[in-house]
Motif scaffolding. Structure first.
Motif, mmCIF file in Angstrom:
data_model
loop_
_atom_site.group_PDB
_atom_site.id
_atom_site.type_symbol
_atom_site.label_atom_id
_atom_site.label_comp_id
_atom_site.label_asym_id
_atom_site.label_seq_id
_atom_site.Cartn_x
_atom_site.Cartn_y
_atom_site.Cartn_z
ATOM 1 N N GLY A 107 0.799 -1.218 0.000
ATOM 2 C CA GLY A 107 0.000 0.000 0.000
ATOM 3 C C GLY A 107 0.824 1.256 0.000
ATOM 4 O O GLY A 107 0.371 2.309 0.450
ATOM 5 N N GLY A 108 2.057 1.164 -0.518
ATOM 6 C CA GLY A 108 2.970 2.298 -0.471
ATOM 7 C C GLY A 108 2.620 3.399 -1.447
ATOM 8 O O GLY A 108 1.839 3.205 -2.384
ATOM 9 N N ASP A 109 3.218 4.572 -1.230
ATOM 10 C CA ASP A 109 3.013 5.739 -2.083
ATOM 11 C C ASP A 109 4.038 5.695 -3.206
ATOM 12 O O ASP A 109 5.076 6.367 -3.152
ATOM 13 N N ALA A 110 3.783 4.901 -4.235
ATOM 14 C CA ALA A 110 4.767 4.613 -5.273
ATOM 15 C C ALA A 110 4.944 5.766 -6.254
ATOM 16 O O ALA A 110 4.010 6.513 -6.555
ATOM 17 N N LEU A 111 6.169 5.871 -6.778
ATOM 18 C CA LEU A 111 6.519 6.869 -7.778
ATOM 19 C C LEU A 111 6.747 6.165 -9.112
ATOM 20 O O LEU A 111 7.544 5.231 -9.188
ATOM 21 N N PRO A 112 6.055 6.559 -10.190
ATOM 22 C CA PRO A 112 6.282 5.908 -11.484
ATOM 23 C C PRO A 112 7.619 6.298 -12.075
ATOM 24 O O PRO A 112 8.047 7.450 -11.984
ATOM 25 N N GLY A 113 8.301 5.307 -12.674
ATOM 26 C CA GLY A 113 9.580 5.577 -13.310
ATOM 27 C C GLY A 113 9.516 5.485 -14.815
ATOM 28 O O GLY A 113 10.309 6.098 -15.516
ATOM 29 N N GLY A 114 8.543 4.718 -15.339
ATOM 30 C CA GLY A 114 8.398 4.597 -16.781
ATOM 31 C C GLY A 114 7.878 3.239 -17.189
ATOM 32 O O GLY A 114 8.028 2.249 -16.477
ATOM 33 N N VAL A 115 7.247 3.204 -18.363
ATOM 34 C CA VAL A 115 6.741 1.968 -18.944
ATOM 35 C C VAL A 115 7.860 1.332 -19.756
ATOM 36 O O VAL A 115 8.635 2.023 -20.425
#
Length: 404
Positions: free
Chosen positions: A339-347
């Protein structure tokens, strides 16, 4: 198995700086009546036949990658007004072909470099620095690290991993490149301004005062304006880049805290994540007026676009949401690990997975079809940013995964 490119054995050196746990999930494929690579199935340096959509791949005629197009020679607006026509599966730009696929994780103590296939640590640089972002240059041949603690930007060779000389930059919050490749734009938080710099040397050329502290942003279809979000002010600011001036601002409803910004595939709308309101605002790219809201969950902050440019991925509240661009509604919601506050890095280049970083110390890839966790790596540090490089596109606009 996710990612069918050829394994590069020479990049498998393990430094043993942290423990890694990998979960590999096979993905099914289908046959083809003709002999060519399926979209996303060719190597990172295999050229594509066309840029209008998914296309067959052909073997390269030479082992040497073609030179990247120089700044000012690449059309800014894609054919037919389709913003992401050149960011489909496997569409790696000539200047980035041959660059090994890597995850660059800013963990507050430096940059960890990870092979996304093996999840092995292949390098580390900038030890002891508080880098918050890793940004690909316009031609994707180098990376720039943004360090607001030491007030510097540091170039890093994408192929060699060698660092260049640090460039002074007061309180840099973000780094962008104009679509024509002729200027770098450094967003400074103190004082509030947008610095126009030479894209290679980072020599200052001009400065535009901003009415608020900005960070995340994206460009209009014609590349003439950069729209930035000001989280604390609850507003957006539109900068006329050629005119070196602020062209307008829009204040979102009371209590809004805008974050990441993405331009819609047709170029007509800016989508803005709002952590406080828990969703995504739609702002008309021409009139700069608010035109709707898609509710996801409190904490919505990170945005990423699917390789087919049909869905917008939104992270927030421990959940990954898939929003249909055309219908402007949530079509899928998947819980994220812990349930973390994830940061997107890319597809990924083939479009099958989205890489995310959890500030709690986890980097992982989830399926863009099912939301299932495909691979994960546990780090010692606390990731503050993630960059997947290289990614498809004619050029990089900087920011967090902005390509055209």
């Amino acid at each position: 198995m996710m990612g069918r490119g050829r394994t590069r054995g020479r990049h498998r050196a393990t430094l043993g700086a942290f423990a890694l746990a990998a979960v590999l999930v096979p993905a099914s494929g289908c046959g083809s009546p003709v002999e060519f690579y399926k979209p996303g199935g060719g190597g990172a340096d295999d050229p594509v036949v066309g840029l209008g959509g998914a296309a067959p791949y052909v073997p390269p005629r030479t082992g040497r990658p073609r030179a990247a197009d120089p700044p000012g020679t690449v059309p800014v607006a894609p054919a037919g007004g389709r913003v992401y026509a050149a960011t489909g599966p496997g569409m790696i730009a000539p200047g980035a072909r041959g660059v090994p696929a890597r995850l660059y994780v800013a963990d507050g103590r430096g940059i960890e470099v990870i092979d996304p296939r093996t999840l092995r640590l292949t390098g580390r640089f900038g030890a002891g620095t508080a880098v918050s972002r890793v940004v690909p240059s316009w031609d994707m041949r180098r990376l720039w690290t943004v360090d607001a603690v030491r007030d510097v930007l540091v170039p890093v060779g994408a192929r060699t991993g060698r660092q260049g000389r640090p460039v002074p930059a007061v309180d840099p919050a973000a780094l962008y490149f104009t679509p024509d490749g002729r200027a770098a734009l450094v967003v400074a938080g103190r004082p509030r301004r947008l610095e126009v710099r030479d894209p290679r040397s980072m020599r200052p050329m001009a400065s535009v005062p901003l009415p608020c502290a900005a960070a995340d942003g994206d460009f209009t279809l014609d590349g003439g304006h950069l729209v930035l979000s000001c989280t604390s002010a609850g507003s957006l600011v539109r900068v006329d880049v050629p005119g070196r001036r602020v062209a307008g601002t829009v204040r979102l409803p009371a209590g809004a805290r805008p974050g990441d910004v993405r331009l819609s595939p047709d170029g007509g709308t800016f989508l803005v994540a709002d952590a406080a309101k828990g969703g995504v605002w739609a702002v008309d790219a021409r009139t700069f007026a608010t035109g709707g809201f898609v509710r996801t969950a409190p904490g919505a902050r990170g945005l990423a676009i699917s390789r087919d440019a049909r869905r917008l991925f939104v992270t927030g509240g421990g959940t990954l949401f898939a929003v249909d661009f055309r219908a402007r509604r949530v079509t899928a919601r998947w819980p994220l690990p812990g349930g973390g506050d994830a940061l997107p890095g890319g597809v990924t280049s083939d479009g099958r997975a989205l890489w995310l970083a959890d500030p709690g110390g986890l980097v992982y890839a989830v399926s863009t079809r099912t939301g299932r966790v495909l691979r994960r790596a546990r780090l010692r540090g606390r990731p503050a940013g993630l960059c997947v490089h290289p990614q498809p596109g004619r050029y990089s606009l900087g920011g967090t995964g902005l390509y055209r």
